[in-house]
Design a protein around this motif. Sequence first.
Motif, PDB file in Angstrom:
ATOM      1  N   GLN A 269      24.252  30.320 -85.906  1.00 38.80           N
ATOM      2  CA  GLN A 269      24.107  29.160 -86.797  1.00 38.80           C
ATOM      3  C   GLN A 269      23.600  27.948 -86.017  1.00 38.80           C
ATOM      4  OE1 GLN A 269      27.656  28.040 -89.033  1.00 38.80           O
ATOM      5  NE2 GLN A 269      26.986  25.909 -88.978  1.00 38.80           N
ATOM      6  N   VAL A 270      24.155  27.719 -84.834  1.00 40.86           N
ATOM      7  CA  VAL A 270      23.715  26.595 -84.000  1.00 40.86           C
ATOM      8  C   VAL A 270      22.247  26.757 -83.622  1.00 40.86           C
ATOM      9  CG1 VAL A 270      23.993  25.478 -81.741  1.00 40.86           C
ATOM     10  CG2 VAL A 270      26.015  26.040 -83.115  1.00 40.86           C
ATOM     11  N   LEU A 271      21.868  27.944 -83.170  1.00 40.52           N
ATOM     12  CA  LEU A 271      20.487  28.181 -82.732  1.00 40.52           C
ATOM     13  C   LEU A 271      19.479  28.078 -83.861  1.00 40.52           C
ATOM     14  CD1 LEU A 271      20.962  31.148 -80.265  1.00 40.52           C
ATOM     15  CD2 LEU A 271      20.115  28.860 -79.705  1.00 40.52           C
ATOM     16  N   THR A 272      19.864  28.466 -85.053  1.00 38.38           N
ATOM     17  CA  THR A 272      18.906  28.509 -86.157  1.00 38.38           C
ATOM     18  C   THR A 272      18.964  27.294 -87.069  1.00 38.38           C
ATOM     19  OG1 THR A 272      20.421  29.848 -87.493  1.00 38.38           O
ATOM     20  CG2 THR A 272      18.796  31.021 -86.131  1.00 38.38           C
ATOM     21  N   ASP A 273      19.927  26.409 -86.878  1.00 39.28           N
ATOM     22  CA  ASP A 273      19.959  25.146 -87.629  1.00 39.28           C
ATOM     23  C   ASP A 273      19.054  24.157 -86.910  1.00 39.28           C
ATOM     24  OD1 ASP A 273      20.473  22.941 -89.174  1.00 39.28           O
ATOM     25  OD2 ASP A 273      22.599  22.769 -88.611  1.00 39.28           O
ATOM     26  N   VAL A 274      17.761  24.424 -86.981  1.00 35.97           N
ATOM     27  CA  VAL A 274      16.802  23.642 -86.207  1.00 35.97           C
ATOM     28  C   VAL A 274      16.752  22.181 -86.645  1.00 35.97           C
ATOM     29  CG1 VAL A 274      15.442  25.654 -85.550  1.00 35.97           C
ATOM     30  CG2 VAL A 274      14.835  24.381 -87.631  1.00 35.97           C
ATOM     31  N   ASP A 275      17.136  21.895 -87.888  1.00 36.27           N
ATOM     32  CA  ASP A 275      17.153  20.505 -88.351  1.00 36.27           C
ATOM     33  C   ASP A 275      18.171  19.661 -87.586  1.00 36.27           C
ATOM     34  OD1 ASP A 275      15.175  21.011 -90.242  1.00 36.27           O
ATOM     35  OD2 ASP A 275      16.621  21.405 -91.846  1.00 36.27           O
ATOM     36  N   ALA A 276      19.179  20.296 -86.989  1.00 33.80           N
ATOM     37  CA  ALA A 276      20.231  19.578 -86.260  1.00 33.80           C
ATOM     38  C   ALA A 276      19.974  19.498 -84.762  1.00 33.80           C
ATOM     39  CB  ALA A 276      21.588  20.246 -86.517  1.00 33.80           C
ATOM     40  N   TYR A 277      18.869  20.038 -84.262  1.00 33.60           N
ATOM     41  CA  TYR A 277      18.625  20.034 -82.820  1.00 33.60           C
ATOM     42  C   TYR A 277      18.733  18.646 -82.212  1.00 33.60           C
ATOM     43  CZ  TYR A 277      17.091  24.907 -82.013  1.00 33.60           C
ATOM     44  OH  TYR A 277      17.027  26.266 -81.843  1.00 33.60           O
TER      45      TYR A 277
END
Length: 149
Positions: free
Chosen positions: A20-28
């Motif tokens: 989830q962290v890796l693929t929630d690119v909007d939150a990078y």
Amino acid sequence: MAFVIDKSVEIDAPAALVWQVLTDVDAYGEWNPFVLECKTTLEPGSPIDMRVKLVGPPKQQREFIRSCTPEREFSYNMKPAPLGVLSSERSHLITDLGDGRTRYDSHFQLNGPLSVVVGGLLGGALRKGFTGMTDGVKARAEALKAVRD
């Protein structure tokens, strides 16, 4: 000769949360000191547009998704330079270690005759960037797990 950066870290969080962290690119931009912004669908062949902090002001970069196996891995690469003088490979792999722990493996590789030049000029900044992102994935996933527990 290739220029390679491999980073691995064990994370005290389940694999699904690390994914989830890796693929929630909007939150990078909230946790990633290297890739400040990112947009992609993660569909193979589609672009991945990033704003990357390497040296100097952040730069826009476009690469293309090569593979995506949900909750396991995704990879991408740059459009190769003419005559094969420079190409890249970037991958993110997560492995469920059991007991709510995960290993995250980050791989970056430059290939072709110019890889030595780019590695010499930008190697330190690239190592710093990939280390920052790897550490950031761990910190973000563990912080989210702590909130959920």
